[in-house]
Design an enzyme around this catalytic site. Structure first.
Site, PDB file in Angstrom:
ATOM      1  CG  HIS A 143      -8.868  53.741  17.672  1.00 26.80           C
ATOM      2  ND1 HIS A 143      -9.547  54.515  17.693  1.00 26.80           N
ATOM      3  CD2 HIS A 143      -9.116  52.371  17.724  1.00 26.80           C
ATOM      4  CE1 HIS A 143     -10.972  53.669  17.555  1.00 26.80           C
ATOM      5  NE2 HIS A 143     -10.731  52.191  17.364  1.00 26.80           N
ATOM      6  CE  LYS A 147      -9.477  53.237  13.515  1.00 30.34           C
ATOM      7  NZ  LYS A 147      -9.270  51.646  13.271  1.00 30.34           N
TER       8      LYS A 147
END
Length: 255
Positions: A143, A147
């Protein structure tokens, strides 16, 4: 027409849903709930559910767990079903959601993508077949660098789906740096990568003797999650109380 109340409307996913709903003739966002007012929307936005004037058919929640109970209380008092997309829920939060589902329809999923939820069906079958052949299972998720949680809710969703298929006998291993021993048989390894602007990349690896099977999903934009949320909203309207998942939505699409 499905009339939607959008919690977290001024977040990134909230704005994706707002844009997609404009071009969807079957859905309309009639109000938003968000503590932020950083965007101008074509619908009214309130900072709490207590100020909400409009009556919707469905609540879509892409916000944080903060303020979750207020939404659940509103859902029960008005009989409004919920599409719950928030991740990072505590065990207390999960129990509250289950109690709410006894009175109204609640669809909870850590990932709204139709592709990811189709992937779940595939890996459950693969886990059932390949575990008998001595295949080890590993998950790698990637990701963007903003995040904050790891592993991702989707990685845990993938692991849980396979573990359930295998009778719940598997343990999750997140970090092997301090473990000076060989890999256990009943383990699912989960590794997290954070970098750049990666929207979401999940790979399940079944590693056997002299062969490897890989099942992978790549998200190129957040629009896929918005599309799934709107599909879920259309599904949940009019459903009886209970706890639903995106697998129920996929089952409807298959018919």
């Amino acid at each position: 027409m499905v009339r939607i109340i959008l919690r977290g409307c001024n977040g990134r996913m909230g704005q994706e849903i707002t844009k997609l709903a404009k071009s969807d003739e079957e859905t309309e966002i009639i109000a938003g709930v968000d503590v932020s007012n950083r965007f101008e929307n074509a619908y009214p936005v309130y900072d709490t559910f207590s100020k909400l004037k409009e009556k919707g058919d469905v609540i879509i929640d892409f916000s944080s767990p903060n303020g979750l109970q207020e939404m659940l209380d509103y859902s029960i008092s008005t009989g409004t079903p919920i599409i719950l997309c928030s991740t990072g829920l505590s065990e207390e939060n999960i129990q509250a959601v289950k109690q709410t589902a006894e009175k109204v329809a609640v669809l909870r999923s850590a990932n709204m993508s139709l592709g990811v939820n189709t992937m779940i069906k595939l890996i459950k079958e693969a886990a059932r077949v390949l575990s008998n052949g001595g295949f080890d299972i590993e998950i790698v998720e990637k990701h963007h660098n903003q995040k904050v949680d790891a592993p991702s809710g989707t990685a845990l969703l993938l692991a849980d789906s396979m573990n359930e298929e295998l009778g719940g006998d598997y343990d999750y291993v997140y970090d092997r740096t301090d473990v000076r021993e060989k890999r256990g048989v009943n383990e699912i390894g989960i590794a997290a990568v954070r970098g750049g602007s990666i929207v979401g990349d999940h790979e399940v690896i079944f590693a056997g003797l002299d062969e490897v099977v890989e099942v992978k999903h790549i998200a190129y934009s957040r629009a896929i999650f918005a599309k799934g949320a709107l599909s879920a909203a259309k599904f949940i309207k009019g459903q009886n109380p209970g706890l639903y998942s995106m697998q129920d939505v996929i089952g409807t699409n298959e018919r």
